[in-house]
Every structure is written in C-alpha cells, then in structure tokens.
Motif scaffolding. Sequence first.
Motif, PDB file in Angstrom:
ATOM      1  N   SER A 150      58.056-119.264 -17.055  1.00  0.00           N
ATOM      2  CA  SER A 150      57.110-118.268 -17.570  1.00  0.00           C
ATOM      3  C   SER A 150      57.704-116.874 -17.406  1.00  0.00           C
ATOM      4  CB  SER A 150      55.796-118.376 -16.824  1.00  0.00           C
ATOM      5  OG  SER A 150      55.882-117.752 -15.560  1.00  0.00           O
ATOM      6  N   SER A 151      57.060-115.899 -18.040  1.00  0.00           N
ATOM      7  CA  SER A 151      57.568-114.527 -17.932  1.00  0.00           C
ATOM      8  C   SER A 151      57.421-114.014 -16.498  1.00  0.00           C
ATOM      9  CB  SER A 151      56.840-113.615 -18.912  1.00  0.00           C
ATOM     10  OG  SER A 151      55.468-113.555 -18.595  1.00  0.00           O
ATOM     11  N   ASP A 152      56.406-114.483 -15.772  1.00  0.00           N
ATOM     12  CA  ASP A 152      56.247-114.075 -14.372  1.00  0.00           C
ATOM     13  C   ASP A 152      57.450-114.512 -13.546  1.00  0.00           C
ATOM     14  OD1 ASP A 152      53.833-112.866 -14.809  1.00  0.00           O
ATOM     15  OD2 ASP A 152      52.639-114.569 -14.118  1.00  0.00           O
ATOM     16  N   THR A 153      57.934-115.715 -13.803  1.00  0.00           N
ATOM     17  CA  THR A 153      59.092-116.224 -13.076  1.00  0.00           C
ATOM     18  C   THR A 153      60.284-115.297 -13.260  1.00  0.00           C
ATOM     19  OG1 THR A 153      58.295-118.466 -13.419  1.00  0.00           O
ATOM     20  CG2 THR A 153      60.591-118.234 -12.786  1.00  0.00           C
ATOM     21  N   TRP A 154      60.489-114.815 -14.474  1.00  0.00           N
ATOM     22  CA  TRP A 154      61.653-113.960 -14.734  1.00  0.00           C
ATOM     23  C   TRP A 154      61.419-112.531 -14.263  1.00  0.00           C
ATOM     24  CZ3 TRP A 154      65.830-116.346 -14.581  1.00  0.00           C
ATOM     25  CH2 TRP A 154      65.859-117.685 -14.991  1.00  0.00           C
ATOM     26  N   ARG A 155      60.154-112.108 -14.157  1.00  0.00           N
ATOM     27  CA  ARG A 155      59.888-110.806 -13.509  1.00  0.00           C
ATOM     28  C   ARG A 155      60.274-110.896 -12.035  1.00  0.00           C
ATOM     29  NH1 ARG A 155      55.102-110.057 -16.536  1.00  0.00           N
ATOM     30  NH2 ARG A 155      53.765-110.495 -14.768  1.00  0.00           N
ATOM     31  N   LEU A 156      59.965-112.018 -11.401  1.00  0.00           N
ATOM     32  CA  LEU A 156      60.354-112.215 -10.001  1.00  0.00           C
ATOM     33  C   LEU A 156      61.869-112.270  -9.853  1.00  0.00           C
ATOM     34  CD1 LEU A 156      57.691-114.848  -8.902  1.00  0.00           C
ATOM     35  CD2 LEU A 156      57.849-112.464  -8.173  1.00  0.00           C
ATOM     36  N   TRP A 157      62.548-112.800 -10.866  1.00  0.00           N
ATOM     37  CA  TRP A 157      64.012-112.856 -10.843  1.00  0.00           C
ATOM     38  C   TRP A 157      64.581-111.457 -10.586  1.00  0.00           C
ATOM     39  CZ3 TRP A 157      67.848-116.384 -10.869  1.00  0.00           C
ATOM     40  CH2 TRP A 157      69.140-115.941 -11.186  1.00  0.00           C
ATOM     41  N   ASN A 158      63.980-110.443 -11.215  1.00  0.00           N
ATOM     42  CA  ASN A 158      64.459-109.075 -11.043  1.00  0.00           C
ATOM     43  C   ASN A 158      64.367-108.629  -9.589  1.00  0.00           C
ATOM     44  OD1 ASN A 158      65.123-108.798 -13.735  1.00  0.00           O
ATOM     45  ND2 ASN A 158      63.103-108.044 -14.275  1.00  0.00           N
ATOM     46  N   ILE A 159      63.338-109.085  -8.883  1.00  0.00           N
ATOM     47  CA  ILE A 159      63.211-108.753  -7.458  1.00  0.00           C
ATOM     48  C   ILE A 159      64.380-109.354  -6.692  1.00  0.00           C
ATOM     49  CG2 ILE A 159      61.823-109.089  -5.379  1.00  0.00           C
ATOM     50  CD1 ILE A 159      59.340-109.013  -7.276  1.00  0.00           C
TER      51      ILE A 159
END
Length: 102
Positions: free
Chosen positions: A1-10
């Motif tokens: 999901s897009s949330d997963t890839w937002r967390l990737w940035n962290i």
Amino acid sequence: SSDTWRLWNIYYFRLISGRDKPQFLSALSAADHLATFRWLYPEGQLPKDKYPLYLYILAQLQELNGDRADALASYRRVRSELGSNPNRLVDGANAAIARLSK
C-alpha cells in the motif's frame, strides 16, 4: 500500500541517510525493528530498484539484533548487488564487513 512506501522513506532517511538514527533505533527493541521491517517489506515482493537499499537496511537491523552472521551475509549481498563502485551503501557495507569479520 502507499502507507507502506511512506514508511519506507522513514527507514531510508534514518538508516541510509543517518538522520536521527540513534533516536529511531531506540524507539523499539532490535528484535521488534527487525520483525517490523520484515513484515512491512517481504523480500520477495520488493521492486528490484529498492533491493540493495532493502538489504542494507536489513543488514543494519540484523546487526543491531546481534545476528552477526546474517548481517554479514546481507552486507555481502549489498556489495554483490552494487559491485565495487564507491557509494554510500558500498562504503557502509565494506566497513560493516570489516567490522563483523573480526
């Protein structure tokens, strides 16, 4: 999901760029960091372009968790994926390999 890839940035900014790395790593136990990362990013489902970054983050979390042999193997895989051209990941992997091989 897009949330997963937002967390990737962290993960990227903390463990590749090194911003606020100690604070980030102290937020969870080493085992929980490793388990969470593996849960969020199953190895077989990663885009190929993210794989070396994944390995480098995984290796750091394995090392933090005391999994020296697994961390060493992951750092070596980073090097085999990227070759020997100097860059942040290769340099970091080489330093870790030297440290963990002692």
